[in-house]
Design a protein around this motif. Structure first.
Motif, PDB file in Angstrom:
ATOM      1  N   ALA A  59       0.851  -1.190   0.000  1.00 27.71           N
ATOM      2  CA  ALA A  59       0.000   0.000   0.000  1.00 27.71           C
ATOM      3  C   ALA A  59       0.888   1.243   0.000  1.00 27.71           C
ATOM      4  O   ALA A  59       1.803   1.369   0.820  1.00 27.71           O
ATOM      5  N   LEU A  60       0.617   2.147  -0.936  1.00 35.34           N
ATOM      6  CA  LEU A  60       1.409   3.363  -1.076  1.00 35.34           C
ATOM      7  C   LEU A  60       0.490   4.574  -1.213  1.00 35.34           C
ATOM      8  O   LEU A  60      -0.700   4.423  -1.487  1.00 35.34           O
ATOM      9  N   MET A  61       1.072   5.765  -1.047  1.00 38.15           N
ATOM     10  CA  MET A  61       0.336   7.004  -1.260  1.00 38.15           C
ATOM     11  C   MET A  61       1.115   7.896  -2.215  1.00 38.15           C
ATOM     12  O   MET A  61       2.329   8.065  -2.073  1.00 38.15           O
ATOM     13  N   LYS A  62       0.394   8.453  -3.179  1.00 36.80           N
ATOM     14  CA  LYS A  62       1.008   9.332  -4.173  1.00 36.80           C
ATOM     15  C   LYS A  62       1.235  10.719  -3.573  1.00 36.80           C
ATOM     16  O   LYS A  62       0.430  11.218  -2.798  1.00 36.80           O
ATOM     17  N   GLY A 106      10.481  12.654  -9.542  1.00 35.80           N
ATOM     18  CA  GLY A 106       9.313  13.101  -8.796  1.00 35.80           C
ATOM     19  C   GLY A 106       8.244  12.034  -8.666  1.00 35.80           C
ATOM     20  O   GLY A 106       7.577  11.927  -7.627  1.00 35.80           O
ATOM     21  N   GLU A 107       8.071  11.207  -9.705  1.00 41.00           N
ATOM     22  CA  GLU A 107       7.061  10.152  -9.674  1.00 41.00           C
ATOM     23  C   GLU A 107       7.465   8.992  -8.763  1.00 41.00           C
ATOM     24  O   GLU A 107       6.660   8.103  -8.491  1.00 41.00           O
ATOM     25  N   ASP A 108       8.729   8.992  -8.320  1.00 36.14           N
ATOM     26  CA  ASP A 108       9.193   7.933  -7.412  1.00 36.14           C
ATOM     27  C   ASP A 108       8.995   8.298  -5.939  1.00 36.14           C
ATOM     28  O   ASP A 108       9.249   7.470  -5.061  1.00 36.14           O
ATOM     29  N   LEU A 109       8.552   9.498  -5.670  1.00 36.77           N
ATOM     30  CA  LEU A 109       8.431   9.963  -4.285  1.00 36.77           C
ATOM     31  C   LEU A 109       7.076   9.598  -3.684  1.00 36.77           C
ATOM     32  O   LEU A 109       6.375  10.445  -3.116  1.00 36.77           O
ATOM     33  N   ASN A 110       6.714   8.339  -3.787  1.00 32.99           N
ATOM     34  CA  ASN A 110       5.467   7.850  -3.197  1.00 32.99           C
ATOM     35  C   ASN A 110       5.793   7.107  -1.911  1.00 32.99           C
ATOM     36  O   ASN A 110       6.735   6.316  -1.849  1.00 32.99           O
ATOM     37  N   ILE A 111       5.008   7.370  -0.877  1.00 37.32           N
ATOM     38  CA  ILE A 111       5.344   6.843   0.437  1.00 37.32           C
ATOM     39  C   ILE A 111       4.740   5.457   0.644  1.00 37.32           C
ATOM     40  O   ILE A 111       3.595   5.194   0.260  1.00 37.32           O
ATOM     41  N   LEU A 112       5.519   4.604   1.258  1.00 27.48           N
ATOM     42  CA  LEU A 112       5.078   3.254   1.593  1.00 27.48           C
ATOM     43  C   LEU A 112       4.371   3.297   2.948  1.00 27.48           C
ATOM     44  O   LEU A 112       4.942   3.733   3.944  1.00 27.48           O
ATOM     45  N   VAL A 113       3.093   2.849   2.967  1.00 29.02           N
ATOM     46  CA  VAL A 113       2.296   2.978   4.187  1.00 29.02           C
ATOM     47  C   VAL A 113       1.821   1.643   4.760  1.00 29.02           C
ATOM     48  O   VAL A 113       1.282   1.612   5.871  1.00 29.02           O
ATOM     49  N   GLY A 114       2.017   0.529   4.043  1.00 27.40           N
ATOM     50  CA  GLY A 114       1.568  -0.743   4.601  1.00 27.40           C
ATOM     51  C   GLY A 114       1.819  -1.930   3.698  1.00 27.40           C
ATOM     52  O   GLY A 114       2.041  -1.781   2.485  1.00 27.40           O
ATOM     53  N   SER A 115       1.787  -3.118   4.306  1.00 26.51           N
ATOM     54  CA  SER A 115       2.015  -4.353   3.543  1.00 26.51           C
ATOM     55  C   SER A 115       1.122  -5.505   3.985  1.00 26.51           C
ATOM     56  O   SER A 115       1.138  -6.568   3.357  1.00 26.51           O
TER      57      SER A 115
END
Length: 313
Positions: A124-127, A194-203
Motif C-alpha cells: 500500500a502506497l500514497m502518491k 518526482g514520480e518515485d516519491l510515493n510513500i510506503l504505508v503498509g504491507s
C-alpha cells in the motif's frame, strides 16, 4: 581577500557573542519551536499562541478605546491559518513609516495528492507531489511523518500528526546497492524522480479481500483509528515531513540539526524580538507568510495585498 582579511572583516560568531550559555539556552526554545512547527499551519498557530502568552490581543477582536490605538498596544492576527502578523504600535504616526521584518513559515516538503492511496506489488502506497525546492534524492529511505488537516463531511476539522514520538513512520523506498547499477550511473537529480516519491504505508493484506487487500487494510486502519474515510482524503491537506525531534549537532553541540530551518530560524528569532518590544518609536510589524518556496503566490504569499490590508485595518 586573504584568510586573515576575511576573518578581520567577518569574525566568527562565537568570537563575538559574550555569553555562550545564553546562546545555548536560547537555542533550546528554538529547537522546541522546530519540533512543534513542521508545517506552516503549525508554525502560524504556535506563533499566535506565543503572542497571546506575551500579552498580545487579537486585532480582529480588539476594540480600541475611543476608536484610537495607543502607543505600546500589541496586536496579532492569523489569516487562513497560514499567516501570522504582529504589530506593536509606536509613538510616531504611521505616516512616518513602520519598521518591518518578514519571514516565511513554509519549507520544502511532500504533499499528498487528492486521491493518494493505491496498491502496487502487494504494498500500500500514497502518491505525493513535491512542494518547493526539494532535493528528491534526500527523501528516500528517511523516516517520514504526516502532518496536516482533514475537514470531514459536515465541517468537522481534524488535525493530523502521525509519525512523531512512538508513532509508526512512513518512508520512500530505495534500491539496495546490488540492484541499483543503472541508478548509480545517473546524476543525483535523475536517480530518483518526482514520480518515485510515493510513500510506503503498509504491507498487511485485509483478510478475505482478493482485490487490493493491502490498500483496503490501510483504509480500515484509518477509519478505526482516526474515523477517516477515503473520501475524506480527497479534500485533506496532508504534508509529509521528516520525522523526529531537533537535535544538537557536533560533539560540542554548537549546531542544530532539524527539518524546516529555512526559514523558521528567521521566523523564531524575529518573533522573539517583537514579543520583547514594548513602546517603539515607529510601529513595528512582523509578518510571517506562506508560499515563499513556490514563488510567494496566492492569498497567503508576499505577492498578495496582505501587508497593505493589515496595515490599513
Amino acid at each position: 581577500m586573504s584568510r586573515y582579511e576575511w576573518e578581520a572583516e567577518y569574525p566568527l560568531v562565537w568570537d563575538r557573542c559574550g555569553d555562550r550559555e545564553a546562546v545555548m539556552a536560547f537555542a533550546e526554545g528554538y529547537k522546541l519551536f522546530l519540533d512543534q512547527c513542521k508545517t506552516e499551519r503549525e508554525a502560524a498557530d504556535r506563533a499566535a499562541a506565543m503572542a497571546r502568552d506575551a500579552g498580545f490581543c487579537n486585532m480582529d477582536l480588539f476594540p480600541p478605546s475611543g476608536g484610537t490605538l495607543k502607543p505600546g498596544e500589541r496586536l496579532y492576527t492569523l489569516r487562513q491559518n497560514k499567516v501570522a502578523a504582529f504589530f506593536v504600535l509606536g509613538r510616531k504616526p504611521l505616516t512616518e513609516g513602520m519598521r518591518i521584518i518578514c519571514a516565511h513559515l513554509d519549507s520544502p516538503r511532500l504533499d499528498l495528492r487528492p486521491d493518494p492511496l493505491y496498491e502496487a506489488g502487494e504494498l500500500a502506497l500514497m502518491k505525493t507531489h513535491y512542494y518547493g525546492g526539494v532535493k528528491k534524492y534526500q527523501w528516500a529511505a528517511l523516516p517520514l511523518a504526516l502532518h496536516g488537516v482533514i475537514v470531514k463531511k459536515g465541517g468537522q476539522r481534524m488535525t493530523i500528526s502521525i509519525g512523531e514520538e512512538t508513532d509508526p513512520v512512513v518512508y520512500i523506498s530505495d534500491l539496495p546497492k546490488h540492484l541499483s547499477a543503472q541508478q548509480s550511473r545517473q546524476t543525483m537529480a535523475e536517480g530518483i524522480g518526482g514520480e518515485d516519491l510515493n510513500i510506503l504505508v503498509g504491507s498487511i493484506p485485509l483478510e478475505g479481500e482478493e482485490r487490493e487487500p493491502a490498500r483496503r487494510y490501510i483504509l480500515k486502519l484509518l477509519y478505526q483509528k482516526y474515523g477517516v474515510t477515503e473520501k475524506d482524503l480527497t479534500s485533506a491537506e496532508l504534508e509529509i515531513v521528516p520525522a523526529g525531534r531537533a537535535r544538537d549537532g557536533g560533539l560540542d553541540r554548537s549546531m542544530v540539526v532539524a527539518y524546516g530551518q529555512d526559514d523558521r530560524v528567521c521566523a523564531y528569532t524575529a518573533l522573539q524580538a517583537i514579543l520583547r518590544t514594548q513602546v517603539p518609536e515607529h510601529t513595528s510589524l512582523l509578518l510571517l507568510v506562506d508560499k515563499e518556496e513556490v514563488g510567494s503566490q496566492g492569498a497567503t504569499g508576499m505577492k498578495s495585498r496582505l501587508m497593505e490590508n493589515l496595515t490599513a485595518q
